[in-house]
Design a protein around this motif. Structure first.
Motif, mmCIF file in Angstrom:
data_model
loop_
_atom_site.group_PDB
_atom_site.id
_atom_site.type_symbol
_atom_site.label_atom_id
_atom_site.label_comp_id
_atom_site.label_asym_id
_atom_site.label_seq_id
_atom_site.Cartn_x
_atom_site.Cartn_y
_atom_site.Cartn_z
ATOM 1 N N LEU A 49 0.778 -1.123 -0.121
ATOM 2 C CA LEU A 49 -0.125 0.007 0.056
ATOM 3 C C LEU A 49 0.780 1.290 0.049
ATOM 4 N N LEU A 50 1.995 1.326 0.712
ATOM 5 C CA LEU A 50 2.782 2.293 0.623
ATOM 6 C C LEU A 50 3.428 2.651 -0.520
ATOM 7 N N TYR A 52 2.022 1.957 -3.357
ATOM 8 C CA TYR A 52 1.199 2.179 -4.386
ATOM 9 C C TYR A 52 1.087 3.839 -4.087
ATOM 10 N N ARG A 53 0.784 4.076 -2.546
ATOM 11 C CA ARG A 53 0.631 5.475 -2.485
ATOM 12 C C ARG A 53 1.638 6.476 -2.949
ATOM 13 N N GLU A 54 2.833 5.924 -2.630
ATOM 14 C CA GLU A 54 3.912 6.795 -3.039
ATOM 15 C C GLU A 54 4.426 6.868 -4.696
#
Length: 321
Positions: A49-50, A52-54
């Motif tokens: 998730l990190l 994908y967010r960054e």
């Protein structure tokens, strides 16, 4: 009669199968590298998730073209060396490959030859792949706020500018040992399992034994997955140390020997207050789950498509003399 193009069969099979399996397994390989270098425990879904967010979807495929091109050709060369070594032992009757131990031993010897020779050419490309996967971590170690990661060409120039041509071979001895041992174990296990599950010495798949009732078409996937997972698990600590040594070198940090790196990973940086041994071993094997899933996907698909393409070539109509 063998098809006239049989001499290139191993290359064609390995290339076509490798493109598919590498693309399918690369996001998991990228997550594996990040899990190996994080200091605090983090779950696979959270780090995914990190990323994908960054970085978005592209973050999972950062540096993909490197293994897509290089690993595919490396596998083609590896399968060729492995195949030629097995043919040499068979033609000279050095080992009885019709027996389980002989079949596994020949596969292991062929794998060791392939792994050691291929590592000479693959080491720089894997170093660049690790660099691309860990761009943000390396920049943080250097105290740099990275807004946009550099291109692959820029990463290569930076390595060359900082350490010269030998910088591309940072941690090579660990890469050499990992590939030699890992490839030997991999082919040893694969050939041994295929023999147990009914493959004839000629290479054709026979009926599977009654104690393992699986369809013959699934045998390559099962054997490829199991040999990929188990061989990788045995050499995984060496891969963690290699990645950590390379990361420190590219970040310009003080050199630590593999032994010291392994000790600090297991027991922590403070010798007066070492971490519990179990927690340290868990740290070493962080990322093994996602790596095992990648191995199941990559190696299962690799051998499945390798056998499919091989069967297709064998069934091609013969060209006139």
């Amino acid at each position: 009669m063998l098809h006239p193009r049989i001499g290139n069969k191993a290359v064609v099979c390995a290339l076509s199968a490798s493109y598919i399996s590498t693309f399918a397994g690369y996001p998991l390989d990228s997550l594996k590298s990040r899990l190996q270098t994080t200091k605090t425990p983090i779950s696979v879904p959270r780090i995914a998730l990190l990323v994908y967010r960054e970085e978005g979807i592209v973050g999972f495929y950062r540096g993909l073209w490197i293994p897509l091109m290089t690993i595919s050709f490396v596998r083609a060369a590896s399968f060729t060396i492995y195949t030629r070594t097995k043919e040499f032992f068979r033609d000279h009757h050095l080992i009885d490959h019709s027996k389980l131990l002989g079949c596994a031993a020949v596969g292991g010897i062929g794998g060791a030859m392939a792994g050691s020779l291929i590592s000479l050419g693959s080491a720089p490309f894997e170093l660049v792949k690790v660099r691309r996967q860990l761009e943000y971590t390396i920049a943080e170690k250097k105290g740099i706020k990275l807004l946009k990661p550099p291109s692959t060409a820029s990463a290569v120039r930076d390595i060359f500018r900082t350490s010269g041509i030998f910088g591309l071979y940072s941690g090579f001895y660990l890469h050499f040992l990992r590939d030699t041992a890992g490839t030997a174990l991999y082919f040893l296990e694969y050939d041994g399992m295929r023999h147990l599950l009914g493959r004839f010495p000629t290479g054709e798949q026979g009926p599977t034994p009654s104690w393992f009732p699986v369809h013959a078409n699934l045998v390559p996937f099962v054997c490829g997955s199991l040999s990929g997972v188990t061989s990788w698990a045995l050499i995984y600590p060496m891969d963690v140390v290699k990645t950590k040594v390379q990361q420190r070198a590219m970040a310009g940090e003080m050199y630590r020997s593999p032994g010291e790196t392994l000790y600090r990973l297991i027991r922590g940086p403070d010798p007066q207050n070492p971490k519990p041994l179990i927690a340290g071993i868990a740290r070493i094997y962080r990322g093994l789950g996602v790596s095992a899933l990648r191995s199941v996907t990559t190696h299962g698909l690799l051998w499945t498509f390798f056998d499919l393409v091989s069967g297709y070539i064998d069934n091609l109509p013969e060209s006139p003399p």
